[in-house]
Design an enzyme around this catalytic site. Structure first.
Site, PDB file in Angstrom:
ATOM      1  N   GLN A 113       0.849  -1.200   0.000  1.00  0.00           N
ATOM      2  CA  GLN A 113       0.000   0.000   0.000  1.00  0.00           C
ATOM      3  C   GLN A 113       0.881   1.244   0.000  1.00  0.00           C
ATOM      4  O   GLN A 113       1.496   1.573   1.013  1.00  0.00           O
ATOM      5  CB  GLN A 113      -0.875  -0.044   1.250  1.00  0.00           C
ATOM      6  CG  GLN A 113      -1.881   1.050   1.365  1.00  0.00           C
ATOM      7  CD  GLN A 113      -2.518   1.048   2.753  1.00  0.00           C
ATOM      8  OE1 GLN A 113      -2.046   0.364   3.659  1.00  0.00           O
ATOM      9  NE2 GLN A 113      -3.569   1.812   2.930  1.00  0.00           N
ATOM     10  N   SER A 116       1.149   6.460   2.443  1.00  0.00           N
ATOM     11  CA  SER A 116       1.776   7.454   3.326  1.00  0.00           C
ATOM     12  C   SER A 116       3.078   8.000   2.739  1.00  0.00           C
ATOM     13  O   SER A 116       3.830   7.277   2.089  1.00  0.00           O
ATOM     14  CB  SER A 116       2.099   6.835   4.685  1.00  0.00           C
ATOM     15  OG  SER A 116       0.956   6.260   5.242  1.00  0.00           O
ATOM     16  N   GLU A 231      -9.097  -1.479   5.647  1.00  0.00           N
ATOM     17  CA  GLU A 231      -7.927  -1.594   6.534  1.00  0.00           C
ATOM     18  C   GLU A 231      -8.351  -1.444   8.002  1.00  0.00           C
ATOM     19  O   GLU A 231      -7.908  -2.185   8.870  1.00  0.00           O
ATOM     20  CB  GLU A 231      -6.904  -0.516   6.178  1.00  0.00           C
ATOM     21  CG  GLU A 231      -5.595  -0.685   6.926  1.00  0.00           C
ATOM     22  CD  GLU A 231      -4.533   0.289   6.446  1.00  0.00           C
ATOM     23  OE1 GLU A 231      -4.864   1.263   5.741  1.00  0.00           O
ATOM     24  OE2 GLU A 231      -3.358   0.065   6.796  1.00  0.00           O
ATOM     25  N   GLU A 383      -6.213   9.475  17.021  1.00  0.00           N
ATOM     26  CA  GLU A 383      -6.869  10.793  16.932  1.00  0.00           C
ATOM     27  C   GLU A 383      -7.727  10.870  15.668  1.00  0.00           C
ATOM     28  O   GLU A 383      -8.838  11.406  15.692  1.00  0.00           O
ATOM     29  CB  GLU A 383      -5.807  11.917  16.910  1.00  0.00           C
ATOM     30  CG  GLU A 383      -5.101  12.152  18.249  1.00  0.00           C
ATOM     31  CD  GLU A 383      -4.048  11.088  18.555  1.00  0.00           C
ATOM     32  OE1 GLU A 383      -3.653  10.341  17.635  1.00  0.00           O
ATOM     33  OE2 GLU A 383      -3.632  10.990  19.736  1.00  0.00           O
TER      34      GLU A 383
HETATM   35  C1  FAD Z   1       3.099  -0.708  11.678  1.00  0.00           C
HETATM   36  C2  FAD Z   1       2.752   0.290  10.629  1.00  0.00           C
HETATM   37  C3  FAD Z   1       2.518  -0.129   9.331  1.00  0.00           C
HETATM   38  C4  FAD Z   1       2.203   0.797   8.335  1.00  0.00           C
HETATM   39  N1  FAD Z   1       2.019   0.340   7.053  1.00  0.00           N
HETATM   40  C5  FAD Z   1       1.743   1.239   6.065  1.00  0.00           C
HETATM   41  C6  FAD Z   1       1.623   0.811   4.710  1.00  0.00           C
HETATM   42  O1  FAD Z   1       1.776  -0.375   4.389  1.00  0.00           O
HETATM   43  N2  FAD Z   1       1.355   1.737   3.754  1.00  0.00           N
HETATM   44  C7  FAD Z   1       1.167   3.056   4.053  1.00  0.00           C
HETATM   45  O2  FAD Z   1       0.912   3.832   3.130  1.00  0.00           O
HETATM   46  N3  FAD Z   1       1.306   3.504   5.321  1.00  0.00           N
HETATM   47  C8  FAD Z   1       1.591   2.631   6.339  1.00  0.00           C
HETATM   48  N4  FAD Z   1       1.730   3.074   7.631  1.00  0.00           N
HETATM   49  C9  FAD Z   1       1.674   4.522   7.876  1.00  0.00           C
HETATM   50  C10 FAD Z   1       0.476   4.986   8.679  1.00  0.00           C
HETATM   51  O3  FAD Z   1      -0.705   4.936   7.898  1.00  0.00           O
HETATM   52  C11 FAD Z   1       0.789   6.428   9.132  1.00  0.00           C
HETATM   53  O4  FAD Z   1       1.888   6.342  10.005  1.00  0.00           O
HETATM   54  C12 FAD Z   1      -0.372   7.056   9.842  1.00  0.00           C
HETATM   55  O5  FAD Z   1      -1.429   7.329   8.962  1.00  0.00           O
HETATM   56  C13 FAD Z   1       0.028   8.372  10.561  1.00  0.00           C
HETATM   57  O6  FAD Z   1       0.676   9.244   9.713  1.00  0.00           O
HETATM   58  P1  FAD Z   1       2.079   9.914  10.134  1.00  0.00           P
HETATM   59  O7  FAD Z   1       2.995   8.840  10.606  1.00  0.00           O
HETATM   60  O8  FAD Z   1       2.514  10.784   9.003  1.00  0.00           O
HETATM   61  O9  FAD Z   1       1.735  10.819  11.416  1.00  0.00           O
HETATM   62  P2  FAD Z   1       1.146  12.303  11.392  1.00  0.00           P
HETATM   63  O10 FAD Z   1       0.002  12.364  10.441  1.00  0.00           O
HETATM   64  O11 FAD Z   1       2.262  13.255  11.168  1.00  0.00           O
HETATM   65  O12 FAD Z   1       0.591  12.454  12.860  1.00  0.00           O
HETATM   66  C14 FAD Z   1       1.396  12.879  13.956  1.00  0.00           C
HETATM   67  C15 FAD Z   1       0.478  13.070  15.163  1.00  0.00           C
HETATM   68  O13 FAD Z   1      -0.460  14.150  14.904  1.00  0.00           O
HETATM   69  C16 FAD Z   1      -1.796  13.687  15.115  1.00  0.00           C
HETATM   70  N5  FAD Z   1      -2.712  14.303  14.141  1.00  0.00           N
HETATM   71  C17 FAD Z   1      -2.472  14.468  12.815  1.00  0.00           C
HETATM   72  N6  FAD Z   1      -3.561  15.011  12.217  1.00  0.00           N
HETATM   73  C18 FAD Z   1      -4.495  15.182  13.168  1.00  0.00           C
HETATM   74  C19 FAD Z   1      -5.826  15.715  13.199  1.00  0.00           C
HETATM   75  N7  FAD Z   1      -6.388  16.147  12.057  1.00  0.00           N
HETATM   76  N8  FAD Z   1      -6.515  15.717  14.368  1.00  0.00           N
HETATM   77  C20 FAD Z   1      -5.924  15.278  15.521  1.00  0.00           C
HETATM   78  N9  FAD Z   1      -4.651  14.775  15.578  1.00  0.00           N
HETATM   79  C21 FAD Z   1      -3.950  14.732  14.426  1.00  0.00           C
HETATM   80  C22 FAD Z   1      -1.722  12.184  14.880  1.00  0.00           C
HETATM   81  O14 FAD Z   1      -2.784  11.524  15.524  1.00  0.00           O
HETATM   82  C23 FAD Z   1      -0.362  11.835  15.486  1.00  0.00           C
HETATM   83  O15 FAD Z   1      -0.468  11.687  16.877  1.00  0.00           O
HETATM   84  C24 FAD Z   1       2.078   2.175   8.652  1.00  0.00           C
HETATM   85  C25 FAD Z   1       2.325   2.603   9.966  1.00  0.00           C
HETATM   86  C26 FAD Z   1       2.676   1.689  10.943  1.00  0.00           C
HETATM   87  C27 FAD Z   1       2.936   2.184  12.338  1.00  0.00           C
END
Ligand code: FAD
Length: 418
Positions: A113, A116, A231, A383
């Site tokens: 996928q 991100s 998912e 969140e």
């Molecule tokens: C084990 C694992 C497997 C994964 N596998 C995949 C994969 O196969 N493919 C893929 O594409 N992605 C994958 N991901 C990525 C995952 O989808 C993202 O890490 C997740 O969506 C959060 O995005 P970010 O890490 O950029 O955090 P950010 O979006 O930067 O968030 C940082 C913090 O800010 C908070 N925040 C952000 N926006 C808001 C809001 N609007 N309101 C309140 N709080 C907010 C969040 O809750 C978090 O605490 C994986 C992640 C993990 C941990």
């Protein structure tokens, strides 16, 4: 199937009859899976025209249970089955479905996928990987991150920006990206628990055939929502139930495949908090009354959460698409994982920090403690799930947004324009 609506007993009998006529434990795995796929019994909830039998998910589960009981190997698991296939079924062209679905059922193709990006996880619609049309192809440049299983995937579910002059949700296209090509570089990331299940993926003018689009150009967001909804509803279904398969070549090949696949997900049970180990650890350690309360609390919540999962299944069996109950289930799962990790740590004390074979439970408690945070992030953070429940279930006002109506080119982002 014709006449009266199918019943659980009828489906089981029909599945069994078919298995008795066709299952051969000594077939090569691929050959068996092709027979299974063409029969519609590999994924019986899929439509009749697309390798299924058009059954409700409840009746399909009866057929799957019957196959498991019979001892026959089923289709593979993984994001190809759980995310790519339902998205293709809902939004893909007939040509794509014909080309890709059968190979998903046979395990010939694995998928990852590619959603991100370094600057865009929760704010997925702010993604900046770009795709530009060049004759019969699209040319993709940019970067993804956290991509689970990218090393072994044949295809990626890729979201890329194809229009910079419309609001952010309306300029995204959903592509089926062939991973094995010079323009795609996959670099594994090492996690703090020592495993390396996800990757960075870099695109340097990677190529996608023009007809590898899921949905229309610039309309990828609706297909992306389908993938994300599936998912959230996933729960812990990432390990194959290999017990009970009839011995033979098919089972041996399927077990090798499952063992290889499980390497990526070896830490996922720990990420879920290992509530299943709490009672054993409490007995082993001689837990205090306060610690026993913690254990009882987690087990109670686990039981309640399983009813919510049943509620989601019942909704799907009634023909409703995955909805906010997936968010509730996901939130319950990450809450239970944290509480379970806390109960383990409270009972084990300082020993919870030790790793290695001589540590308590071979170091599994330490792995639980550092794996549990992932559950609150993967598949949309806690969140974000709270926002979904608030807006879609409770009818609260939508989260304020300053950038969803302006052309994306004018939005200020923290990620570089490619
Ligand atoms: C084990 C694992 C497997 C994964 N596998 C995949 C994969 O196969 N493919 C893929 O594409 N992605 C994958 N991901 C990525 C995952 O989808 C993202 O890490 C997740 O969506 C959060 O995005 P970010 O890490 O950029 O955090 P950010 O979006 O930067 O968030 C940082 C913090 O800010 C908070 N925040 C952000 N926006 C808001 C809001 N609007 N309101 C309140 N709080 C907010 C969040 O809750 C978090 O605490 C994986 C992640 C993990 C941990």
């Amino acid at each position: 199937m014709s006449g009266a609506p199918p019943t659980a007993a009828g489906v089981r009998a029909e599945a069994r009859e078919w298995l008795e006529a066709h299952w051969d434990p000594d077939l090569p795995l691929l050959e068996w899976r092709r027979v299974l796929a063409d029969s519609g019994w590999a994924s019986p909830q899929w439509p009749l025209d697309w390798y299924g039998r058009g059954l409700s998910s409840e009746l399909a589960r009866e057929a799957t249970d019957e196959r498991q009981f019979f001892g026959a190997v089923g289709p593979p698991i993984g994001s190809a089955m759980t995310l790519a296939a339902p998205t293709l079924l809902a939004h893909g062209s007939d040509e794509l479905k014909r080309r890709l679905l059968r190979r998903i059922l046979t395990g010939e193709d694995r998928w990852c996928q590619l959603f991100s990006e370094p600057g865009n996880g929760s704010d997925l619609a702010g993604l900046t990987t770009r795709a530009e049309r060049d004759g019969d192809e699209w040319v993709v440049s940019g970067q993804k991150v956290w991509t689970t299983g990218a090393k072994t995937a044949s295809f990626g579910m890729l979201l890329a920006r194809t229009d910079w002059d419309t609001p952010k949700h309306r300029g995204i296209t959903y592509f089926v990206l062939p991973m094995d090509q010079p323009g795609v570089e996959v670099r594994p990331l090492r996690q703090m628990n020592g495993h390396a299940s996800f990757n960075e993926v870099f695109f340097a003018e990677a190529r996608v055939p023009a007809d590898n689009l899921v949905g229309a150009v610039n309309d990828g967001w609706s297909a992306a929502l389908t993938t994300l909804a599936h998912e959230r509803g996933l729960g812990g279904a990432r390990l194959v139930a290999t017990e009970g398969w009839q011995d033979g070549r098919t089972a041996r090949e399927a077990m090798a495949e499952a063992a290889e696949y499980a390497r990526t997900y070896a830490w996922y049970p720990q990420r879920a908090g290992r509530a299943d180990l709490l009672v054993e650890v409490a007995r082993e350690i001689g837990a205090s009354p306060v610690e026993r309360q913690l254990v009882a609390d987690v087990i109670t919540r686990t039981r309640v959460a399983s009813w919510n999962v049943e509620r989601g299944r019942a909704a799907r069996a009634a023909g409703r698409p995955p909805g906010p109950e997936g968010s509730v289930a996901k939130l319950a799962g990450s809450d239970i994982a944290r509480r379970s990790a806390n109960a383990h740590a409270t009972m084990a004390g300082a020993a919870a920090m030790l790793t290695g074979p001589s540590a308590l439970r071979g170091g599994i408690i330490a792995e639980i403690l550092i794996s549990v945070p992932a559950g609150s992030i993967a598949g949309g953070t806690d969140e974000i799930q709270h926002n979904i429940v608030g807006e879609r279930s409770l009818g609260l006002p939508r989260e304020p947004s300053s950038d969803s109506q302006v052309p994306f080119r004018e939005v200020r982002t923290n990620s570089p324009r490619q």
